[in-house]
Design an enzyme around this catalytic site. Structure first.
Site, PDB file in Angstrom:
ATOM      1  N   CYS A 160     -39.699 -19.175 -19.057  1.00 59.62           N
ATOM      2  CA  CYS A 160     -39.626 -19.284 -17.459  1.00 59.62           C
ATOM      3  C   CYS A 160     -39.174 -18.233 -16.919  1.00 59.62           C
ATOM      4  O   CYS A 160     -39.512 -17.580 -16.410  1.00 59.62           O
ATOM      5  CB  CYS A 160     -38.870 -20.501 -17.365  1.00 59.62           C
ATOM      6  N   CYS A 182     -38.319 -22.709 -12.587  1.00 61.21           N
ATOM      7  CA  CYS A 182     -37.201 -23.441 -12.253  1.00 61.21           C
ATOM      8  C   CYS A 182     -36.559 -24.736 -12.200  1.00 61.21           C
ATOM      9  O   CYS A 182     -36.311 -24.862 -11.120  1.00 61.21           O
ATOM     10  CB  CYS A 182     -36.102 -22.385 -11.358  1.00 61.21           C
ATOM     11  N   ASN A 191     -29.344 -19.689 -15.857  1.00 60.92           N
ATOM     12  CA  ASN A 191     -29.720 -18.420 -15.642  1.00 60.92           C
ATOM     13  C   ASN A 191     -29.325 -17.259 -14.915  1.00 60.92           C
ATOM     14  O   ASN A 191     -29.376 -16.232 -15.148  1.00 60.92           O
ATOM     15  CB  ASN A 191     -31.176 -18.643 -14.862  1.00 60.92           C
ATOM     16  N   SER A 282     -36.189 -33.067 -18.912  1.00 59.45           N
ATOM     17  CA  SER A 282     -37.113 -33.303 -18.620  1.00 59.45           C
ATOM     18  C   SER A 282     -38.234 -33.111 -19.637  1.00 59.45           C
ATOM     19  O   SER A 282     -38.091 -31.275 -19.489  1.00 59.45           O
ATOM     20  CB  SER A 282     -38.207 -33.117 -17.703  1.00 59.45           C
TER      21      SER A 282
HETATM   22  N1  LIG Z   1     -36.693 -29.527 -17.873  1.00 65.06           N
HETATM   23  C1  LIG Z   1     -36.112 -28.546 -18.464  1.00 65.06           C
HETATM   24  N2  LIG Z   1     -35.244 -27.892 -17.841  1.00 65.06           N
HETATM   25  C2  LIG Z   1     -34.329 -26.561 -18.231  1.00 65.06           C
HETATM   26  O1  LIG Z   1     -33.538 -25.710 -17.420  1.00 65.06           O
HETATM   27  C3  LIG Z   1     -34.742 -26.164 -20.216  1.00 65.06           C
HETATM   28  C4  LIG Z   1     -35.844 -26.834 -20.405  1.00 65.06           C
HETATM   29  N3  LIG Z   1     -37.072 -27.736 -19.617  1.00 65.06           N
HETATM   30  N4  LIG Z   1     -36.751 -26.517 -21.440  1.00 65.06           N
HETATM   31  C5  LIG Z   1     -36.131 -24.629 -21.888  1.00 65.06           C
HETATM   32  C6  LIG Z   1     -34.507 -24.307 -21.755  1.00 65.06           C
HETATM   33  C7  LIG Z   1     -33.571 -25.616 -22.307  1.00 65.06           C
HETATM   34  N5  LIG Z   1     -32.345 -25.287 -21.388  1.00 65.06           N
HETATM   35  C8  LIG Z   1     -31.666 -26.233 -20.707  1.00 65.06           C
HETATM   36  C9  LIG Z   1     -31.504 -27.436 -21.674  1.00 65.06           C
HETATM   37  C10 LIG Z   1     -30.365 -28.008 -21.682  1.00 65.06           C
HETATM   38  C11 LIG Z   1     -29.618 -27.884 -21.135  1.00 65.06           C
HETATM   39  C12 LIG Z   1     -28.382 -28.987 -20.293  1.00 65.06           C
HETATM   40  O2  LIG Z   1     -28.504 -30.176 -20.872  1.00 65.06           O
HETATM   41  N6  LIG Z   1     -27.537 -28.434 -20.024  1.00 65.06           N
HETATM   42  C13 LIG Z   1     -26.311 -29.505 -19.836  1.00 65.06           C
HETATM   43  C14 LIG Z   1     -25.071 -29.543 -20.706  1.00 65.06           C
HETATM   44  C15 LIG Z   1     -25.008 -28.368 -21.642  1.00 65.06           C
HETATM   45  C16 LIG Z   1     -24.583 -28.352 -23.149  1.00 65.06           C
HETATM   46  O3  LIG Z   1     -23.329 -29.020 -23.529  1.00 65.06           O
HETATM   47  O4  LIG Z   1     -24.384 -27.204 -24.118  1.00 65.06           O
HETATM   48  C17 LIG Z   1     -25.809 -29.381 -18.762  1.00 65.06           C
HETATM   49  O5  LIG Z   1     -24.842 -30.197 -18.390  1.00 65.06           O
HETATM   50  O6  LIG Z   1     -25.972 -28.029 -18.112  1.00 65.06           O
HETATM   51  C18 LIG Z   1     -29.543 -26.574 -20.105  1.00 65.06           C
HETATM   52  C19 LIG Z   1     -30.493 -26.265 -20.118  1.00 65.06           C
HETATM   53  C20 LIG Z   1     -32.992 -24.079 -20.306  1.00 65.06           C
HETATM   54  N7  LIG Z   1     -34.544 -24.614 -20.047  1.00 65.06           N
HETATM   55  O1  LIG Z   2     -34.744 -21.143 -19.364  1.00 62.00           O
HETATM   56  C1  LIG Z   2     -35.035 -22.201 -18.673  1.00 62.00           C
HETATM   57  C2  LIG Z   2     -36.387 -22.430 -18.820  1.00 62.00           C
HETATM   58  C3  LIG Z   2     -36.452 -24.039 -18.639  1.00 62.00           C
HETATM   59  N1  LIG Z   2     -36.448 -23.860 -17.417  1.00 62.00           N
HETATM   60  C4  LIG Z   2     -37.524 -25.245 -16.555  1.00 62.00           C
HETATM   61  C5  LIG Z   2     -38.012 -25.354 -15.306  1.00 62.00           C
HETATM   62  C6  LIG Z   2     -38.913 -26.393 -15.752  1.00 62.00           C
HETATM   63  O2  LIG Z   2     -38.795 -27.435 -15.210  1.00 62.00           O
HETATM   64  C7  LIG Z   2     -39.358 -25.765 -17.154  1.00 62.00           C
HETATM   65  C8  LIG Z   2     -40.513 -25.807 -17.801  1.00 62.00           C
HETATM   66  O3  LIG Z   2     -41.559 -26.208 -17.666  1.00 62.00           O
HETATM   67  P1  LIG Z   2     -42.099 -25.454 -17.177  1.00 62.00           P
HETATM   68  O4  LIG Z   2     -44.355 -26.705 -17.355  1.00 62.00           O
HETATM   69  O5  LIG Z   2     -43.689 -24.690 -18.107  1.00 62.00           O
HETATM   70  O6  LIG Z   2     -42.935 -24.646 -15.767  1.00 62.00           O
HETATM   71  O7  LIG Z   2     -37.710 -25.994 -17.883  1.00 62.00           O
HETATM   72  C9  LIG Z   2     -35.368 -23.311 -16.682  1.00 62.00           C
HETATM   73  O8  LIG Z   2     -35.412 -23.974 -15.431  1.00 62.00           O
HETATM   74  N2  LIG Z   2     -34.676 -21.893 -17.378  1.00 62.00           N
END
Ligand SMILES: Nc1nc(=O)c2c([nH]1)NC[C@@H]1CN(c3ccc(C(=O)N[C@@H](CCC(=O)O)C(=O)O)cc3)CN21
Ligand SMILES: O=c1ccn([C@H]2C[C@H](O)[C@@H](COP(=O)(O)O)O2)c(=O)[nH]1
Length: 283
Positions: A160, A182, A191, A282
């Site tokens: 992303c 994003c 990010n 998601s």
């Molecule tokens: N739908 C989606 N959104 C994203 O932001 C995302 C993805 N998929 N897939 C790849 C990566 C993984 N990322 C993620 C995944 C999980 C959290 C999350 O659960 N955050 C919580 C708790 C984090 C923790 O305890 O370490 C939060 O409240 O920020 C955040 C970013 C960012 N990216």
């Molecule tokens: O660093 C990251 C990684 C992932 N995301 C988010 C943005 C989208 O909601 C999903 C990825 O879905 P795509 O269908 O591949 O666009 O993960 C993010 O915000 N930041």
């Protein structure tokens, strides 16, 4: 923090509903946002209107710089954020290229540290950039890219935040980072931290002063199941002053980042924040 809140308000007030095939959900979406972080002034862009798990965010970017392609390696460094994409997405679980539990496939650093050349072999894009910047050279193409359309079918997700372009003016280092997609409530929280840390740490190991980091986002969205929490809870809160980030000054080379750096080498001071908000994720 104001830039983040302005973007959230903009999506809530002006966003358009777009259905997304991969997740099966609708997203309230705007196109194009430009955020700037002044690293020279120490303006660490950490969200204060909910508790932000900044160590998790830094672990992700350090893992990308190390070329990790496995959620277990990310967990060992301090983040579980890749568990779901590596192990819960049906399409990826059925992909013949998946090498088993926790494999993420060819994405992010696995591409950027080992970029396949059409005439054979690979390029370590990050090492080339660090070597150039260390000797004061900006060839106007110091681009760390994780984007390789020919590898998308071999990865759990397309990157992303996919491109980081470094520039030198005298001994000041700048960064332009581009993000194609994003998830503003969850992903952007991380990010912003990552873009700031990337400029700060690359400036530190190349002996340069950090200038500004410019973060371009193309598709900025809020998933339908996150909207209520954003609109009625997070956006009702007053932000606190920004905290500051301290990076261990003993980190001096790319090898240091690759070998011994842990999340204990980063500290956030004066972080005041509101209660955590558990946004739906998601896969
Ligand atoms: N739908 C989606 N959104 C994203 O932001 C995302 C993805 N998929 N897939 C790849 C990566 C993984 N990322 C993620 C995944 C999980 C959290 C999350 O659960 N955050 C919580 C708790 C984090 C923790 O305890 O370490 C939060 O409240 O920020 C955040 C970013 C960012 N990216
Ligand atoms: O660093 C990251 C990684 C992932 N995301 C988010 C943005 C989208 O909601 C999903 C990825 O879905 P795509 O269908 O591949 O666009 O993960 C993010 O915000 N930041």
């Amino acid at each position: 923090m104001k830039q983040y809140l302005d973007l959230c308000h903009r999506i809530v007030n002006e966003g358009e509903w777009v259905s997304n095939e991969r997740t099966g959900k609708r997203c309230l979406t705007v196109i194009n946002a430009d955020l700037t972080y002044d690293v020279s002034k120490g303006e660490f862009p950490l969200v204060t209107t909910r508790k932000s798990f900044w160590k998790s965010a830094i672990a992700e970017i350090i893992g990308y710089l190390r070329g990790y392609d496995n959620a277990a390696d990310f967990r060992a460094l301090g983040t579980k954020t890749w568990d779901a994409n590596a192990n819960q997405n049906e399409v990826w679980l059925n992909n013949p290229y998946r090498k088993g539990e926790d494999d993420m496939g060819l994405c992010y650093g696995a591409i950027g540290r080992h970029f396949p050349k059409p005439d054979g072999g690979h390029i370590d894009l990050l090492k080339q950039i660090v070597d150039d910047l260390t000797r004061g050279v900006d060839n106007r193409g110091e681009i760390l890219t994780f984007y390789h359309p020919g590898a998308f079918h071999m990865a759990c997700l397309r990157p992303c935040l996919y491109s980081h372009h470094f520039s030198l003016l005298g001994d000041t280092l700048y960064l332009n980072s581009t993000q194609r997609s994003c998830d503003v409530p969850l992903g952007l929280n991380f990010n912003m931290v990552q873009v700031y840390v990337l400029l700060a740490i690359i400036a530190q190991i190349t002996g340069k002063k950090a200038g500004q980091a410019f973060h371009k986002i193309v598709n900025a969205h809020i998933y339908e199941d996150q909207l209520e929490l954003m609109r009625d809870v997070q956006l009702k809160r007053e932000p606190y002053p920004l905290p500051t980030l301290k990076i261990n000054p003993e980190i001096k080379t790319l090898k240091d980042i690759e070998t011994w750096v842990t999340m204990d080498d980063f500290e956030v001071e004066d972080y005041q924040f509101h209660d955590p908000i558990a946004y739906p994720f998601s896969v």
